[in-house]
Design an enzyme around this catalytic site. Structure first.
Site, PDB file in Angstrom:
ATOM      1  N   GLY A   1      23.892   7.827  63.613  1.00 51.60           N
ATOM      2  CA  GLY A   1      23.417   8.994  62.752  1.00 51.60           C
ATOM      3  C   GLY A   1      24.051   9.539  61.969  1.00 51.60           C
ATOM      4  N   THR A   2      25.361   9.077  61.490  1.00 50.71           N
ATOM      5  CA  THR A   2      26.266   9.549  60.326  1.00 50.71           C
ATOM      6  C   THR A   2      25.436   9.860  59.151  1.00 50.71           C
ATOM      7  OG1 THR A   2      28.216   8.805  61.663  1.00 50.71           O
ATOM      8  CG2 THR A   2      28.451   9.685  59.569  1.00 50.71           C
ATOM      9  N   GLY A   3      24.874   8.750  58.751  1.00 50.19           N
ATOM     10  CA  GLY A   3      24.440   8.653  57.232  1.00 50.19           C
ATOM     11  C   GLY A   3      23.252   9.794  57.031  1.00 50.19           C
ATOM     12  N   CYS A   4      22.348   9.851  58.177  1.00 50.44           N
ATOM     13  CA  CYS A   4      21.273  10.686  58.367  1.00 50.44           C
ATOM     14  C   CYS A   4      21.872  12.260  58.157  1.00 50.44           C
ATOM     15  CB  CYS A   4      20.416  10.501  59.723  1.00 50.44           C
ATOM     16  SG  CYS A   4      19.798   9.087  60.110  1.00 50.44           S
TER      17      CYS A   4
ATOM     18  N   LYS B   1      29.153   6.229  49.231  1.00 52.93           N
ATOM     19  CA  LYS B   1      29.958   6.293  50.737  1.00 52.93           C
ATOM     20  C   LYS B   1      30.840   5.392  50.881  1.00 52.93           C
ATOM     21  CE  LYS B   1      26.041   6.603  52.838  1.00 52.93           C
ATOM     22  NZ  LYS B   1      24.942   7.086  53.843  1.00 52.93           N
TER      23      LYS B   1
ATOM     24  N   THR C   1      29.393   7.030  66.090  1.00 53.34           N
ATOM     25  CA  THR C   1      28.825   7.336  64.573  1.00 53.34           C
ATOM     26  C   THR C   1      27.540   7.149  64.624  1.00 53.34           C
ATOM     27  OG1 THR C   1      29.487   5.314  64.201  1.00 53.34           O
ATOM     28  CG2 THR C   1      31.265   6.857  63.834  1.00 53.34           C
TER      29      THR C   1
END
Length: 266
Positions: free
Chosen positions: A206-209, A173, A204
């Site tokens: 929790g974007t990765g989750c 990412k 942003t």
């Protein structure tokens, strides 16, 4: 209905962890289940407490899920101890779990390390080789590859190193880059770029989750890894573009931006 399991911690403010995962899976039409690794006391401004579950209790949760409603995909988020990571890997092997997406949460946006060296070692040795897809950010890709990443060419080389070591597709990412949000999928010697502009939204959390859960949701529908990533990146971008603004810190995404309110009345 397709099903998916999230194995992660609970976020009491609902923006990350299993809460973000469940919202994302439901938005994709997937029946969501969870095995909780830890309870956290947190909100948009930070974390004030963490209470881990015992490995044996995590195993019971996974036993109940796999022996009743078998998941079509599994997403694994932050797991902070080597003992829990080892138990997750043991149960995934026992039940021959498929479509495993691992978000190897090891390094915060501030580049602070979130798990100790023993847990990182267990993650590398036991869990990552079971994955279909890994979704590291740039600092995490640096840990996994053992090299520094400064350019897109570095992202390619690091992803190749990770792929060669663990035998799974790698979505590196690019959100830590200053001006773009270009992500790289490295799969079986093939590099596929997913271009994206940075969205001017400071919320942003929790974007990765959300991204990894969206990938798992699409894999549960039996689409290719490349298509699952494409759809997931589009979903996250739309959730950011909805410009939800909650809390006093970095707020959550709008996971349900496309859903109509149920029985809404004036």
């Amino acid at each position: 209905m397709k099903t998916a399991l999230t194995i992660a911690g609970s976020d009491s403010s609902g923006g990350a962890g299993i809460q973000a995962d469940i919202k994302t899976m439901m938005a994709h039409g997937i029946y969501a289940m969870s095995a909780i690794t830890a309870l956290t006391a947190q909100n948009t401004t930070g974390i004030t407490g963490i209470m881990e579950v015992e490995p044996e209790f995590l195993a019971k949760q996974m036993d109940c899920i796999f022996t009743d409603i078998y998941p079509d995909a599994v997403k694994i988020g932050m797991v902070s101890s080597g003992e829990l990571i080892s138990m997750i890997a043991k149960k995934l092997r026992q039940y021959d779990a498929r479509n495993i997406v691992v978000d190897p949460v090891m390094v915060a946006t501030s580049r602070a390390r979130l798990i100790d060296e023993n847990a990182v070692r267990t993650l590398k040795e036991e869990l990552l080789p079971l994955a279909a897809v890994l979704t590291p950010n740039i600092p995490e890709a640096e840990v996994l590859s053992g090299m520094e990443i400064h350019t897109e060419e570095d992202m390619v080389r690091a992803s190749e190193v990770i792929y060669d070591q663990y035998g799974c597709s790698v979505l590196c990412k690019g959100g830590h880059q200053k001006f773009t949000a270009n992500d790289l999928l490295y799969k079986e010697g093939k590099t596929i770029w997913f271009k994206g502009d940075r969205i001017a939204n400071p919320n942003t959390h929790g974007t990765g989750c959300t991204l990894s859960s969206a990938i798992a949701s699409n894999l549960a529908k039996d689409v290719s890894i490349e298509e699952a990533v494409r759809r997931a990146k589009s979903y996250v971008s739309s959730a950011l573009e909805a410009m939800l603004d909650l809390g006093k810190g970095s707020g959550p995404l709008n996971h349900c931006f496309a859903m109509e309110p149920y029985h809404m009345t004036d």
